[in-house]
Design a protein around this motif. Structure first.
Motif, PDB file in Angstrom:
ATOM      1  N   UNK A   1       0.805  -1.233   0.000  1.00 48.94           N
ATOM      2  CA  UNK A   1       0.000   0.000   0.000  1.00 48.94           C
ATOM      3  C   UNK A   1       0.832   1.273   0.000  1.00 48.94           C
ATOM      4  N   UNK A   2       2.038   1.211   0.538  1.00 53.43           N
ATOM      5  CA  UNK A   2       2.837   2.438   0.641  1.00 53.43           C
ATOM      6  C   UNK A   2       3.328   2.881  -0.735  1.00 53.43           C
ATOM      7  N   UNK A   3       2.865   4.048  -1.235  1.00 53.16           N
ATOM      8  CA  UNK A   3       3.240   4.472  -2.593  1.00 53.16           C
ATOM      9  C   UNK A   3       4.755   4.648  -2.756  1.00 53.16           C
ATOM     10  N   UNK A   4       5.432   5.065  -1.651  1.00 53.49           N
ATOM     11  CA  UNK A   4       6.895   5.266  -1.740  1.00 53.49           C
ATOM     12  C   UNK A   4       7.637   3.968  -2.048  1.00 53.49           C
ATOM     13  N   UNK A   5       7.038   2.846  -1.641  1.00 52.14           N
ATOM     14  CA  UNK A   5       7.714   1.563  -1.842  1.00 52.14           C
ATOM     15  C   UNK A   5       7.555   1.037  -3.266  1.00 52.14           C
ATOM     16  N   UNK A   6       6.536   1.534  -3.980  1.00 52.97           N
ATOM     17  CA  UNK A   6       6.192   0.939  -5.279  1.00 52.97           C
ATOM     18  C   UNK A   6       7.290   1.103  -6.328  1.00 52.97           C
ATOM     19  N   UNK A   7       7.983   2.273  -6.271  1.00 54.64           N
ATOM     20  CA  UNK A   7       9.014   2.510  -7.302  1.00 54.64           C
ATOM     21  C   UNK A   7      10.155   1.489  -7.168  1.00 54.64           C
ATOM     22  N   UNK A   8      10.402   1.077  -5.897  1.00 56.21           N
ATOM     23  CA  UNK A   8      11.459   0.084  -5.705  1.00 56.21           C
ATOM     24  C   UNK A   8      11.021  -1.270  -6.286  1.00 56.21           C
ATOM     25  N   UNK A   9       9.705  -1.508  -6.177  1.00 52.53           N
ATOM     26  CA  UNK A   9       9.176  -2.774  -6.701  1.00 52.53           C
ATOM     27  C   UNK A   9       9.307  -2.851  -8.222  1.00 52.53           C
ATOM     28  N   UNK A  10       9.168  -1.704  -8.875  1.00 51.11           N
ATOM     29  CA  UNK A  10       9.255  -1.671 -10.339  1.00 51.11           C
ATOM     30  C   UNK A  10      10.560  -2.322 -10.796  1.00 51.11           C
ATOM     31  N   UNK A  11      11.665  -1.855 -10.208  1.00 52.54           N
ATOM     32  CA  UNK A  11      12.973  -2.364 -10.643  1.00 52.54           C
ATOM     33  C   UNK A  11      13.201  -3.804 -10.198  1.00 52.54           C
ATOM     34  N   UNK A  12      12.639  -4.120  -9.026  1.00 51.04           N
ATOM     35  CA  UNK A  12      12.783  -5.502  -8.552  1.00 51.04           C
ATOM     36  C   UNK A  12      12.091  -6.452  -9.538  1.00 51.04           C
ATOM     37  N   UNK A  13      10.877  -6.077  -9.950  1.00 49.90           N
ATOM     38  CA  UNK A  13      10.150  -6.918 -10.916  1.00 49.90           C
ATOM     39  C   UNK A  13      10.922  -7.004 -12.235  1.00 49.90           C
ATOM     40  N   UNK A  14      11.473  -5.865 -12.619  1.00 51.24           N
ATOM     41  CA  UNK A  14      12.229  -5.836 -13.885  1.00 51.24           C
ATOM     42  C   UNK A  14      13.397  -6.838 -13.830  1.00 51.24           C
ATOM     43  N   UNK A  15      14.148  -6.782 -12.701  1.00 50.39           N
ATOM     44  CA  UNK A  15      15.329  -7.649 -12.606  1.00 50.39           C
ATOM     45  C   UNK A  15      14.950  -9.129 -12.519  1.00 50.39           C
ATOM     46  N   UNK A  16      13.898  -9.387 -11.767  1.00 50.16           N
ATOM     47  CA  UNK A  16      13.486 -10.797 -11.631  1.00 50.16           C
ATOM     48  C   UNK A  16      12.987 -11.325 -12.986  1.00 50.16           C
ATOM     49  N   UNK A  17      12.168 -10.482 -13.633  1.00 49.65           N
ATOM     50  CA  UNK A  17      11.624 -10.872 -14.943  1.00 49.65           C
ATOM     51  C   UNK A  17      12.753 -11.140 -15.928  1.00 49.65           C
ATOM     52  N   UNK A  18      13.732 -10.228 -15.967  1.00 51.00           N
ATOM     53  CA  UNK A  18      14.855 -10.380 -16.898  1.00 51.00           C
ATOM     54  C   UNK A  18      15.611 -11.671 -16.597  1.00 51.00           C
ATOM     55  N   UNK A  19      15.776 -11.951 -15.289  1.00 50.98           N
ATOM     56  CA  UNK A  19      16.504 -13.161 -14.894  1.00 50.98           C
ATOM     57  C   UNK A  19      15.815 -14.419 -15.437  1.00 50.98           C
ATOM     58  N   UNK A  20      14.483 -14.486 -15.221  1.00 46.80           N
ATOM     59  CA  UNK A  20      13.761 -15.682 -15.674  1.00 46.80           C
ATOM     60  C   UNK A  20      13.817 -15.807 -17.201  1.00 46.80           C
ATOM     61  N   UNK A  21      13.781 -14.624 -17.844  1.00 43.73           N
ATOM     62  CA  UNK A  21      13.780 -14.618 -19.306  1.00 43.73           C
ATOM     63  C   UNK A  21      15.152 -15.012 -19.861  1.00 43.73           C
ATOM     64  N   UNK A  22      16.211 -14.355 -19.333  1.00 39.30           N
ATOM     65  CA  UNK A  22      17.538 -14.541 -19.929  1.00 39.30           C
ATOM     66  C   UNK A  22      18.282 -15.758 -19.417  1.00 39.30           C
ATOM     67  N   UNK A  23      18.051 -16.107 -18.154  1.00 42.97           N
ATOM     68  CA  UNK A  23      18.883 -17.164 -17.565  1.00 42.97           C
ATOM     69  C   UNK A  23      18.155 -18.477 -17.272  1.00 42.97           C
TER      70      UNK A  23
END
Ligand code: ADP
Length: 673
Positions: A217-239
């Motif tokens: 719920x905390x809006x300040x935390x969401x921007x950090x989640x964006x990059x976390x999702x990006x990195x995890x997604x890239x990992x599953x895709x590339x590796x």
């Protein structure tokens, strides 16, 4: 940090209106107009006490400065001026932290050596505040900024020791503070570093931790989640070739980016999704994301993917091929770009079923991957080594801290002891002073007493001299009268007897008064006095009395004591005299003399079987002129025991009494050894 709420003074409102007016005017204006806002802002800071309000305006100024390409140096100057005002005391010091943040951000935006120096100074000043206030989140924030500063100084793909050091320090401070926002911020910086080091497993770990810590719920935390999702997604895709999980994370990252972040970040996630769908031959799925790639990256991948998605294979190939031959693409970044280019070309040739070419780019991609891995491994080893060094340094610091604490503890214990000793010393000194004062009083009293004694003695002498002569006359003439007038009536003879005995009594009294006055005198010279010899003389004196009373006197061997013979003689004479005088009417007097000793004194005991003294009167018997048993047949002045006491005191000794009426008394004399 606590901030006070605004107080809306007319002065403050006036500035506020002026500020809004200038913003209104300046909205379409050039950077010179923006600069005019700075003095107004400073004036506003001086008037306002609502720090959050002013902070919002500071941020707005920063934002507008970035958008309009205002010279960040102006922002730095503005911040410097505000800091100067804070130091002068005309602006609330609570603004300091926010102004330092602003100065830091302007410095970073400047992207110049000078700007970085300013931002570093600002971050260092923030650290000072953090250390002063002991607030770990403030320290974490300052360390994080120092990390950014050094990260910006590092060349592409390189990681400096300072960069790692401040990241680790920020991590420790953030964890110590328990401030989730700071921890997430640190995790994000760590992710960037892991990317630089191409440490994929660490990147995955950090990204997963970010997701687990951030609140939904905390809006300040969401921007950090964006990059976390990006990195995890890239990992599953590339590796891991896990298309489902990769898609899930990238889509969620894209959604959050659209909701919470600027288009540039949306674009990055969209690019990843396009790459994902491209490599998996889902051109229809990637289409919705093409519109999001509004700001093409500096590199041709976005465009190449779009071309690939549109089956414009030649265009895609033309966009990425130059990357494999371009000179200047050096370091890690160059390797990564070439790796992606090889992958893109492999994909294009595979789609076109040109398997020979696809295999060639696949080999190239694998070679590049090996090089990257080697560099990554080397960098990671360096970082790990550096982490180790920092840990060792920190442990040394902790040890030092412990040693300092121990030292402080030891010093405080010593300090306490010194304090106690000083207290004791002061008490002793005061006691000494009071004793000295008392001593002076006692000395004065002694002098007074001595002079009183001297007065008493002179009086006693004068009195005894002056009185003795008329007394002798009375005694003499009463005897003549008795002899020359034989036919005196019985009554007159009796009267003459009374006169003579009174004269004798008075004579004794004068003797006693004289003795009493002399008994207080100091003994100048102590001599050994053999009490056995002394007693023999005393008994000679009392011989008649002893016989007439039928008294028995047994004496053990008595000690030799140090003292004044004549005065000890008087002491024993008075005591033996009393033991005979206060005879029990039913018994013949029995007097027992013995001697004993302790470590410090010689004791002479005189035990009789006389009438005894009631217990409650014992303390009185040493008082001058006190007589307990008064009878016409018992002569006395009431001074005998007072004289005994005075003599014993002059010897530095004492006299004790124990008595039972009807049974007898026990007097003991204590002579110091
Ligand atoms: P005094 O001249 O009356 O003997 P002292 O000072 O010698 O004066 O004694 C004080 C009083 O103590 C005496 O009057 C007597 O009552 C009591 N006293 C002293 N010695 C003895 C004793 N050995 N037995 C009983 N009473 C004693």
């Amino acid at each position: 940090m606590m901030y006070t709420k605004a107080t809306f003074s007319p002065h403050w409102l006036c500035y506020k209106l002026l500020f809004l007016f200038l913003i209104f005017l300046g909205y379409g204006c050039e950077k010179s107009e923006v600069n005019t806002l700075i003095p107004v802002l400073i004036a506003e800071c001086e008037c306002a006490s609502d720090i959050t309000e002013v902070h919002a305006q500071l941020l707005e100024l920063k934002d507008r400065a970035i958008k309009r390409k205002m010279d960040p140096q102006k922002g730095i100057n503005c911040a410097e001026k505000l800091l100067e005002k804070i130091r002068e005391g005309s602006i609330d010091p609570e603004f300091e932290f926010l102004v330092l943040k602003l100065k830091h951000d302007f410095g970073i935006n400047a992207r110049t050596e000078q700007g970085l120096t300013h931002s570093k100074k600002a971050a260092e000043d923030m650290l000072v505040i953090g250390n002063k206030t002991g607030l770990d989140n403030v320290r974490a924030n300052a360390y994080s900024r120092l990390h950014t500063n050094y990260a910006m100084r590092s060349r592409d793909g390189e990681v400096s020791k300072k960069e790692v050091e401040y990241l680790l320090k920020a991590r420790m401070a953030a964890r110590a503070s328990g401030d989730t926002a700071e921890i997430l911020n640190n995790l994000q910086h760590a992710q960037i570093m892991a990317m630089k080091l191409m440490d994929q497993s660490r990147l995955l770990e950090l990204s997963k931790e970010t997701l687990s810590l951030s609140s939904p719920t905390n809006p300040d935390h969401q921007k950090y989640k964006v990059f976390a999702h990006k990195h995890i997604g890239y990992h599953y895709y590339a590796f891991e070739d896990n298309y489902e999980l990769a898609q899930e994370h990238l889509l969620e990252g894209h959604r959050l980016a659209k909701e919470y972040l600027a288009p540039v970040h949306v674009s990055i996630l969209a690019s990843d999704l396009i790459a994902l769908y491209s490599s998996n031959n889902y051109p229809e799925k990637l289409r919705p994301f093409i519109q999001d790639v509004r700001i093409p990256g500096q590199l041709p991948f976005d465009e190449a993917y779009i071309a690939y998605a549109n089956k414009e294979y030649q265009k895609a190939e033309a966009l990425v091929s130059p990357l494999l031959t371009t000179k200047g693409l050096v370091g890690n970044k160059g390797l990564i770009l070439r790796f992606h280019a090889a992958e893109m070309l492999r994909l294009i040739h595979k789609t076109q079923e040109d398997y020979k070419e696809a295999l060639k780019f696949s080999d190239l991609k694998n070679n590049l991957q090996d090089s990257i891995n080697q560099i990554s491994l080397r960098s990671q080893t360096e970082v790990l080594l550096h982490e180790e060094q920092i840990k060792v340094q920190e442990e040394a610091l902790i040890q030092k801290d412990i040693s300092i604490r121990n030292l402080i503890l030891a010093l405080s214990i010593i300090g306490m002891q010194v304090f106690l000793l000083m207290g004791l010393f002061i008490r002793l000194r005061n006691r000494k002073r009071s004793l000295e004062e008392k001593g002076q009083i006692i000395q004065a009293q002694n002098e007074e007493l001595n002079s009183a004694n001297q007065n008493l003695e002179s009086f006693a002498r004068v009195a005894s001299h002056d009185l003795r002569s008329p007394l002798r006359n009375i005694h003499f003439y009463s005897e003549i009268l008795e002899k020359n007038l034989p036919k005196l009536s019985g009554d007159i003879q009796e009267y003459l007897q009374i006169i003579r005995s009174s004269v004798l009594n008075l004579d004794h009294l004068l003797d006693d008064i004289l003795s009493y006055s002399r008994a207080a005198e100091k003994i100048d010279q102590f001599e050994p006095v053999d009490l056995n010899n002394l007693m023999a003389r005393i008994l000679e004196n009392f011989e008649t009395d002893i016989q007439s009373r039928g008294a028995t006197l047994d004496m053990e061997i008595l000690p030799v004591v140090l003292g004044h013979e004549a005065r000890i003689y008087q002491v024993l004479q008075n005591l033996i005299g009393n033991s005979l005088k206060y005879q029990n009417p039913d018994k013949n007097p029995v007097i027992h003399l013995s001697g004993s000793q302790t470590e410090f004194s010689w004791i002479v005991n005189i035990q009789d079987n006389c009438i005894g003294i009631p217990a409650d009167r014992i303390p009185d018997i040493f008082q001058e002129f006190t007589r307990i048993h008064i009878g016409a047949d018992i002569p006395g002045s009431g001074l005998g025991l007072s004289i005994v006491l005075r003599h014993m005191q002059a010897h530095g000794g004492s006299v004790e009494v124990d008595s039972k009426p009807g049974e007898g008394s026990h007097f003991s004399l204590h002579f110091p050894k």
